[in-house]
Design a protein around this motif. Structure first.
Motif, mmCIF file in Angstrom:
data_model
loop_
_atom_site.group_PDB
_atom_site.id
_atom_site.type_symbol
_atom_site.label_atom_id
_atom_site.label_comp_id
_atom_site.label_asym_id
_atom_site.label_seq_id
_atom_site.Cartn_x
_atom_site.Cartn_y
_atom_site.Cartn_z
ATOM 1 N N THR A 175 -9.665 -9.855 -0.283
ATOM 2 C CA THR A 175 -9.909 -9.080 -1.335
ATOM 3 C C THR A 175 -8.864 -8.440 -2.181
ATOM 4 O O THR A 175 -9.052 -8.105 -3.083
ATOM 5 N N ALA A 176 -7.609 -8.431 -1.764
ATOM 6 C CA ALA A 176 -6.610 -7.776 -2.301
ATOM 7 C C ALA A 176 -5.783 -8.402 -3.541
ATOM 8 O O ALA A 176 -6.089 -9.893 -3.396
ATOM 9 N N ARG A 177 -5.186 -7.842 -4.235
ATOM 10 C CA ARG A 177 -4.596 -8.502 -5.419
ATOM 11 C C ARG A 177 -3.142 -9.024 -5.046
ATOM 12 O O ARG A 177 -2.669 -10.070 -5.328
ATOM 13 N N TYR A 178 -2.434 -8.093 -4.140
ATOM 14 C CA TYR A 178 -1.164 -8.384 -3.594
ATOM 15 C C TYR A 178 -1.319 -8.514 -1.928
ATOM 16 O O TYR A 178 -1.715 -7.471 -1.400
ATOM 17 N N VAL A 179 -0.532 -9.179 -1.245
ATOM 18 C CA VAL A 179 -0.343 -9.125 0.109
ATOM 19 C C VAL A 179 0.960 -9.184 0.479
ATOM 20 O O VAL A 179 1.762 -9.846 -0.121
ATOM 21 N N VAL A 180 1.500 -7.935 0.987
ATOM 22 C CA VAL A 180 2.818 -7.686 1.422
ATOM 23 C C VAL A 180 3.146 -7.781 2.903
ATOM 24 O O VAL A 180 2.757 -6.749 3.410
ATOM 25 N N PRO A 181 3.567 -8.738 3.483
ATOM 26 C CA PRO A 181 3.985 -8.902 4.868
ATOM 27 C C PRO A 181 5.045 -8.059 5.139
ATOM 28 O O PRO A 181 6.117 -8.072 4.253
ATOM 29 N N GLN A 182 5.046 -7.454 6.359
ATOM 30 C CA GLN A 182 6.299 -6.457 6.898
ATOM 31 C C GLN A 182 6.558 -6.902 8.188
ATOM 32 O O GLN A 182 5.675 -7.427 9.098
ATOM 33 N N VAL A 183 7.944 -6.796 8.588
ATOM 34 C CA VAL A 183 8.128 -6.656 10.017
ATOM 35 C C VAL A 183 8.639 -5.407 10.288
ATOM 36 O O VAL A 183 9.846 -4.880 9.705
ATOM 37 N N GLN A 184 8.154 -4.603 11.249
ATOM 38 C CA GLN A 184 8.649 -3.244 11.637
ATOM 39 C C GLN A 184 9.181 -3.465 12.848
ATOM 40 O O GLN A 184 8.640 -3.953 13.797
ATOM 41 N N VAL A 185 10.428 -2.546 12.963
ATOM 42 C CA VAL A 185 10.799 -2.459 14.321
ATOM 43 C C VAL A 185 10.587 -1.079 14.898
ATOM 44 O O VAL A 185 10.750 0.023 14.529
ATOM 45 N N PHE A 186 9.548 -1.189 15.895
ATOM 46 C CA PHE A 186 8.844 -0.188 16.310
ATOM 47 C C PHE A 186 9.652 0.459 17.447
ATOM 48 O O PHE A 186 9.899 1.900 17.578
ATOM 49 N N SER A 187 10.494 -0.254 18.271
ATOM 50 C CA SER A 187 11.348 0.238 19.293
ATOM 51 C C SER A 187 12.340 -0.660 19.569
ATOM 52 O O SER A 187 12.141 -1.920 19.502
ATOM 53 N N GLY A 188 13.341 -0.077 20.017
ATOM 54 C CA GLY A 188 14.508 -1.152 20.654
ATOM 55 C C GLY A 188 15.544 -1.554 19.607
ATOM 56 O O GLY A 188 15.995 -0.732 18.739
ATOM 57 N N GLU A 189 16.073 -2.578 19.779
ATOM 58 C CA GLU A 189 17.210 -3.168 19.168
ATOM 59 C C GLU A 189 16.564 -3.694 17.715
ATOM 60 O O GLU A 189 15.625 -3.870 17.373
#
Length: 708
Positions: free
Chosen positions: A543-557
């Motif tokens: 349903t979105a107009r824009y789809v923005v994938p992200q990669v998050q560093v939750f913890s660690g290196e």
């Protein structure tokens, strides 16, 4: 010359160096080779198949095994991709249902404790099935005409390909990425050739470092900062001067070369000492290694270190310019800037806002032939975005780190911008080569002309920031894969779903497995042997107009610290089935090595007609040291994404318009086009069957469109 590993050459150029093996009947090997290539999304050109067919079988087999291994790594198929949910994309549970199931498995029928660390539950974050069990749960991929088939071409010998790659990278008119700069360093050590020109100073420093070590004359050193860059490169450090370098001990002969270079520069132009203050501490550290007091024959070079120690005072050029602006003497500032054309062009916006319109237009018209092509294109792009107000003022550094602030600048006068742009276009047209037969694939016209490759990662199908490309297929699947080095590391793949105004319409992540038609493969937190996460976005139902994938560093290196870190996407038709990761469906795979803790490589937007396109961001957000989640950074990410979408990039189409004015003929390429004479072809990829002697510019070499 020492040749490169042919696998590196294949990965970088998608050309296969000719095997030195003996002649024989390799036709059976060639047939198997072509069949295996299709499985990873490649197709051998006719010339390459004939070469393999003409080799004796052992040599043909050795060559094809190396090539396939290199290509599997290019698409990311060299590692195991095993999602948390075995049946993904089927069987993804609701988020609450999933957490309750993990809790039930942990405590059984016992009453739950008052506080539960959900991330510490024994079944959470650790894949509960083997890779073989996951494969058994999926049917074979059904081939589609939409699957990617990148043509793999035959090159020259390994030595010829090594030399060609060195000259192409050394001659780049834009700065290279960190990975490419490292490759250039290795190539320069192997190739004794002197490039015709090395326009970018940090690239020149890398080449000169190899020449210094080999006892060869330096080339193109014309500022004292060039010598500093060279010393950094020769010490294995950073010639961009963004990061500190620990200088090595130089041989006496090397110290004399560096001191002589400084002495000649300052003797010819004492004003060059004004640049020393920009890197005063580095100069002091370098002086500890060069021992300038031992070189009485080079008194002007000794002045460099005297300025660094503040034993000698020299006013900088920037200081004199600031003094003029501070006094309100805009015409005087322009006259001063005219003596440094590169600085003048980078100051055009400021001078226009200060009321120096006519002065700066005349100065630009007078100095336009003394500025690099990269600066001309950069100023052209900047001015194209300054006649209307911006949503926010966006800053993106060389490493792709982005941040925003309120834009309080007034828009520039359109008439003045048009006059300056006309002067820039006229000069660019003059510098661009005249082609007898220009052939252009229309798919390339929306790609941005790269002004820097700094934040552009290595990989497959990676395009410059601001590029827009059409998307095919019913299903868009993102993936990220990482492998920790020393300590436990948790990366999280997530997707922002934005509406027409870039406001948050939903998100998909480990905290929300389904939203707006998209769904997550499950959170994996143990990456000792590598880990992969996927997100599916059905393009016809989201349903979105824009789809923005992200990669998050939750913890660690962080991204630069892990052993491996990649992001990519696949597209498929709904009826193709297959495993979660299928190399032939990979459209893009890029390394993640930025300094931020949140990566946003690309966004996707739905157009009014229902079609989709990809817009390249190459952005990193600083993020937090621990606990990055899409819920906490979506505002910054959406503002940055909007700024890239709304910004007018200088595209290949803009350059093609200039080239057409000088071309003997112009043809739009379509699949199946044939030519009998050499052409200049500009396209996303090189097609099979171009005549010998053709000049080919593809997405891997778009930087060559920027004239020197």
């Amino acid at each position: 010359m020492r040749a490169m590993d042919d696998r590196v050459l294949v990965s970088k150029t998608l050309r296969v160096p000719r095997s030195p093996g003996g002649a024989g009947d390799g036709r059976a090997v060639a047939r198997r080779f072509d069949a295996v290539l299709v499985q990873v999304g490649f197709k051998a050109s006719g010339e390459l198949l004939r070469h393999v067919s003409g080799l004796e079988p052992a040599a043909a087999t050795a060559l094809t095994v190396r090539v396939v291994a290199a290509l599997r790594e290019v698409v990311g198929g060299h590692v195991v991709h095993n999602p948390y949910f075995r049946d993904f994309p089927h069987g993804v549970p609701d988020t609450l249902e999933f957490w309750l199931d993990c809790l039930r498995k942990a405590i059984g029928d016992a009453p739950p404790p008052p506080v539960v660390n959900l991330l510490a539950l024994p079944t959470y974050g650790r894949v509960q099935h083997s890779y073989e069990e996951m494969l058994a749960a999926h049917d074979e991929l059904i081939p589609s005409v939409k699957d990617r088939l990148t043509v793999l071409h035959l090159g020259g010998t390994v030595e010829e390909e090594t030399r060609a790659l060195f000259l192409e990278m050394a001659g780049s008119p834009v700065p290279l990425s960190e990975a490419d700069l490292g490759l250039l360093r290795e190539l320069a050590q192997r190739c004794p050739e002197v490039p015709a020109g090395v326009p970018v100073r940090e690239n020149r420093a890398v080449v000169n470092a190899a020449r210094l070590a080999a006892g060869l004359p330096l080339m193109g050193v014309d500022t004292v900062t060039d010598v500093l860059r060279l010393a950094c490169a020769a010490s294995g450090g950073d010639p961009t001067l963004l990061r500190p370098t620990r200088f090595r001990s130089f041989r006496r002969s090397e110290r004399r070369v560096l001191m002589r270079a400084l002495d000649d520069l300052v003797a010819a132009g004492p004003g060059k000492l004004g640049d020393v203050g920009l890197h005063r501490e580095r100069w002091k550290r370098l002086g500890e290694r060069l021992h300038p007091h031992e070189h009485d024959a080079f008194p002007h070079a000794q002045d460099v270190f005297a300025v660094a120690r503040k034993d000698k005072v020299v006013r900088s050029f920037a200081g004199r310019v600031e003094e003029r602006f501070g006094e309100g003497d805009v015409p005087g500032a322009v006259r001063l800037l005219a003596g440094a054309p590169g600085v003048l062009f980078r100051s055009v916006d400021r001078v226009l806002r200060a009321g120096g319109g006519e002065d700066v237009v005349r100065a630009v018209e007078s100095a336009v032939d003394r500025v690099s092509g990269r600066v001309l294109v950069s100023v052209r792009e900047h001015l194209a975005n300054r006649t209307t107000p911006d949503t926010a003022r966006v800053f993106i550094n060389r490493e792709g780190r982005g941040w925003t602030t309120a834009d309080e600048r007034a828009p520039l006068d359109t008439a003045l911008v048009d006059r300056i742009t006309a002067a820039l276009d006229a000069e660019l047209t003059r510098r661009l080569p005249a082609h007898d037969r220009l052939v252009v694939d229309p798919e390339v016209l929306g790609l941005a002309v790269p002004l820097s490759d700094k934040a552009t990662a290595d990989g497959l199908g990676v395009l410059p920031r601001g590029s827009e490309s059409r998307l095919d297929g019913d299903l868009l699947r993102f993936f990220t894969h990482w492998r920790q080095t020393r300590r436990s590391t948790d990366f999280d793949l997530s997707v922002l779903l934005l509406d027409d105004d870039f406001a948050l319409a939903g998100q998909v992540s480990w905290t929300n497995l389904k939203s707006g038609g998209a769904y997550h493969s499950g959170d994996v937190t143990d990456a000792r042997d590598g880990a992969t996460e996927f997100i599916d976005v059905p393009l016809d139902t989201v349903t979105a107009r824009y789809v923005v994938p992200q990669v998050q560093v939750f913890s660690g290196e962080g991204f630069p610290d892990v052993a491996e870190s990649v992001f990519g996407y696949m597209t498929r038709d709904r009826d193709q089935l297959g495993r979660p990761f299928e190399p032939a469906t990979v459209r893009m795979r890029s390394d993640l090595r930025g300094s931020g803790r949140v990566a946003a490589p690309v966004l996707f937007r739905r157009h009014d007609d229902g079609s989709w396109s990809a817009k390249w961001l190459h952005l990193y957000l600083r993020g937090a040291d621990w606990g990055n989640r899409v819920e906490t950074n979506h505002v910054t990410a959406s503002v940055l994404a909007r700024s890239i979408v709304e910004r007018r990039a200088t595209t290949v189409g803009d350059v093609v318009d200039l080239l057409r004015a000088k071309a003997g003929s112009y043809t739009t390429w379509t699949p199946g086009s044939t030519f009998t004479e050499p052409v200049t072809y500009i396209g996303v990829e090189r097609p099979d069957g171009l005549p010998d002697g053709s000049t080919v510019i593809t997405r891997a070499t778009l930087r060559t469109l920027v004239p020197n």
